[in-house]
Design an enzyme around this catalytic site. Structure first.
Site, PDB file in Angstrom:
ATOM      1  N   GLN A 191      -1.716   7.672  -0.074  1.00  0.00           N
ATOM      2  CA  GLN A 191      -1.157   9.065   0.567  1.00  0.00           C
ATOM      3  C   GLN A 191       0.377   9.158   0.049  1.00  0.00           C
ATOM      4  O   GLN A 191       0.778  10.216   0.222  1.00  0.00           O
ATOM      5  CB  GLN A 191      -1.092   8.791   2.030  1.00  0.00           C
ATOM      6  CG  GLN A 191      -2.406   8.938   2.606  1.00  0.00           C
ATOM      7  CD  GLN A 191      -2.940   7.398   2.926  1.00  0.00           C
ATOM      8  OE1 GLN A 191      -2.677   6.489   1.979  1.00  0.00           O
ATOM      9  NE2 GLN A 191      -3.638   7.343   4.055  1.00  0.00           N
TER      10      GLN A 191
ATOM     11  N   ASP B 123       2.502   7.463  13.751  1.00  0.00           N
ATOM     12  CA  ASP B 123       1.042   7.671  14.499  1.00  0.00           C
ATOM     13  C   ASP B 123       1.180   7.590  15.848  1.00  0.00           C
ATOM     14  O   ASP B 123       0.844   8.327  16.615  1.00  0.00           O
ATOM     15  CB  ASP B 123      -0.191   7.082  13.912  1.00  0.00           C
ATOM     16  CG  ASP B 123      -0.337   7.505  12.347  1.00  0.00           C
ATOM     17  OD1 ASP B 123      -1.335   8.471  12.353  1.00  0.00           O
ATOM     18  OD2 ASP B 123       0.112   7.148  11.456  1.00  0.00           O
TER      19      ASP B 123
ATOM     20  N   ASN C  72       2.871   2.747  12.493  1.00  0.00           N
ATOM     21  CA  ASN C  72       2.774   3.802  11.354  1.00  0.00           C
ATOM     22  C   ASN C  72       2.232   2.857  10.241  1.00  0.00           C
ATOM     23  O   ASN C  72       1.745   1.987  10.053  1.00  0.00           O
ATOM     24  CB  ASN C  72       4.207   4.151  10.697  1.00  0.00           C
ATOM     25  CG  ASN C  72       4.125   5.359   9.848  1.00  0.00           C
ATOM     26  OD1 ASN C  72       3.569   6.051  10.127  1.00  0.00           O
ATOM     27  ND2 ASN C  72       4.802   5.073   8.583  1.00  0.00           N
ATOM     28  N   LYS C  73       1.738   3.707   8.908  1.00  0.00           N
ATOM     29  CA  LYS C  73       1.082   3.121   7.927  1.00  0.00           C
ATOM     30  C   LYS C  73       1.265   1.689   7.508  1.00  0.00           C
ATOM     31  O   LYS C  73       2.205   1.159   7.147  1.00  0.00           O
ATOM     32  CB  LYS C  73       1.012   4.217   6.724  1.00  0.00           C
ATOM     33  CG  LYS C  73       0.418   3.927   5.588  1.00  0.00           C
ATOM     34  CD  LYS C  73      -1.050   3.791   5.611  1.00  0.00           C
ATOM     35  CE  LYS C  73      -1.822   5.031   6.230  1.00  0.00           C
ATOM     36  NZ  LYS C  73      -3.292   4.790   6.457  1.00  0.00           N
TER      37      LYS C  73
HETATM   38  C1  RUB Z   1      -0.486   8.787   7.965  1.00  0.00           C
HETATM   39  C2  RUB Z   1       0.678   8.179   8.615  1.00  0.00           C
HETATM   40  C3  RUB Z   1       1.844   9.021   8.669  1.00  0.00           C
HETATM   41  C4  RUB Z   1       1.926   9.269  10.359  1.00  0.00           C
HETATM   42  C5  RUB Z   1       2.736  10.774  10.517  1.00  0.00           C
HETATM   43  O1  RUB Z   1      -1.498   8.136   8.094  1.00  0.00           O
HETATM   44  O2  RUB Z   1       0.849   7.223   8.853  1.00  0.00           O
HETATM   45  O3  RUB Z   1       3.123   8.697   8.519  1.00  0.00           O
HETATM   46  O4  RUB Z   1       0.492  10.166  10.513  1.00  0.00           O
HETATM   47  O5  RUB Z   1       2.237  11.872  10.130  1.00  0.00           O
HETATM   48  P1  RUB Z   1      -2.958   8.274   7.547  1.00  0.00           P
HETATM   49  P2  RUB Z   1       2.921  13.262  10.531  1.00  0.00           P
HETATM   50  O6  RUB Z   1      -2.777   8.940   6.004  1.00  0.00           O
HETATM   51  O7  RUB Z   1      -3.810   7.432   7.720  1.00  0.00           O
HETATM   52  O8  RUB Z   1      -3.225   9.405   8.563  1.00  0.00           O
HETATM   53  O9  RUB Z   1       4.409  13.213  10.613  1.00  0.00           O
HETATM   54  O10 RUB Z   1       2.384  14.311   9.407  1.00  0.00           O
HETATM   55  O11 RUB Z   1       2.336  13.562  11.736  1.00  0.00           O
END
Ligand code: RUB
Length: 314
Positions: free
Chosen positions: A165, A208, A218-219
């Site tokens: 990602q 998340d 988070n990731k």
């Molecule tokens: C995505 C991830 C993002 C958070 C925040 O993980 O860890 O940092 O979801 O995203 P994945 P946002 O790719 O497994 O969904 O700020 O867009 O809510």
């Protein structure tokens, strides 16, 4: 980058895309849940008295398609709360138009939330070098804004195996004219700590799920980078809506979504066990602050800020 939600026309398609991380990032997952509820309303043929209950069921199913997504659950909670209010004011008559109006209100709330987070990010002051991990739409917006406000601004981000990602972040920012460097995950902590080649002013990560005691989920990869940044005196900020706080989860009882081993190694020899969590906990001691729609908040204050900002939330 905004998603064209009208291309999603079935609930199964949305569920499968959330599970496979084709729809990725907590905010997009929450928006996908709202889209799913809309798709359900558009094709609903049952008794109108059952509409409200059924749409909430669909929302909950989609919101639980991934484990660590309280913001998605809060999208359904918003609808439930508003429906309760409507039930008491209309004596029980809730039609498809009313449900759609509530969903639109939620979408407006998300837009206001994003603007609020952006405004709070002004508290960071001048930033020349920033580092991020994975792809967070919330962080991406802040980085773009920082590049507009700070001459010579540069960002680096890590690739984010196994689903890469980080490449989404790199491509999106570079396409918007931001000076962007990509680093492989194994080099990311050292890169974040090394103040000579790329002297990082700040580490910005998304969220998340935020635990009630101020840690962030988070990731996978976020923890090592945060440790490295903190150890070299670089501030670590989480850029996130308070709608991601889970009052029921603390740093002592975290549960993390486990993903398929095949994401890591498709044709791995069969006796190798592969550990593939989607996320990991970054404990509150590593976090300088949360950049939220209600200002920059200390980790220990996230729960009280959630209750203050969104009394109806999960
Ligand atoms: C995505 C991830 C993002 C958070 C925040 O993980 O860890 O940092 O979801 O995203 P994945 P946002 O790719 O497994 O969904 O700020 O867009 O809510």
């Amino acid at each position: 980058m905004k998603i064209n939600w009208s291309k999603y026309t079935s609930i199964e398609q949305l569920r499968d895309n959330i599970k496979s991380v084709k729809i990725q990032g907590a905010t997009n997952v929450a928006l996908a849940v709202v889209r799913g509820m809309e798709v359900f309303i558009e094709s609903f043929k049952g008794e109108s008295s059952q509409l409200a209950g059924e749409v909430v069921k669909v929302g909950k199913m989609l919101a639980n398609a991934r484990h660590n997504e309280p913001m998605a659950r809060n999208a359904v909670r918003f609808l439930e709360k508003k429906l309760e209010e409507k039930f008491s004011s209309t004596g029980g008559r809730v039609d498809a138009i009313a449900v759609s109006q509530i969903n639109s209100e939620y979408l407006n709330l998300v837009e206001r939330m994003k603007d609020g987070v952006l405004k709070s990010s002004e508290g960071l002051g001048p930033v020349k070098y920033a580092f991020t991990h994975c792809h967070s739409s919330t962080v991406e917006r802040i980085l773009k804004n920082l590049s507009e406000k700070n001459t010579g601004f540069k960002v680096a981000c890590s690739e984010t195996r196994p689903l890469f990602q980080g490449r989404i972040t790199a491509a999106n920012l570079s396409n918007q004219g931001v000076d962007t460097t990509l680093v492989v995950d194994s080099g990311a902590p050292n890169f974040a700590a090394d103040r000579s080649f790329f002297p990082i002013d700040v580490l910005l990560i998304g969220a998340d799920e935020i635990t009630a005691d101020g840690g962030v989920i988070n990731k996978i990869g976020s923890y090592g980078i945060a440790v490295a940044a903190k150890s070299s005196g670089t501030p670590v900020y989480v850029v996130a809506s308070l709608l991601k706080v889970n009052p029921e989860m603390t740093s002592n009882n975290v549960q993390i979504e486990m993903r398929e081993p095949s994401e890591v190694w498709e044709d791995a020899p069969k006796d190798i066990k592969i550990y593939n969590p989607a996320f990991e906990l970054v404990n509150k001691e590593l976090i300088t602050g949360y950049i939220t729609e209600s200002g920059i908040v200390k980790p220990e204050d996230v729960l009280s800020k959630l209750h203050e900002t969104y009394p109806w939330a999960y």
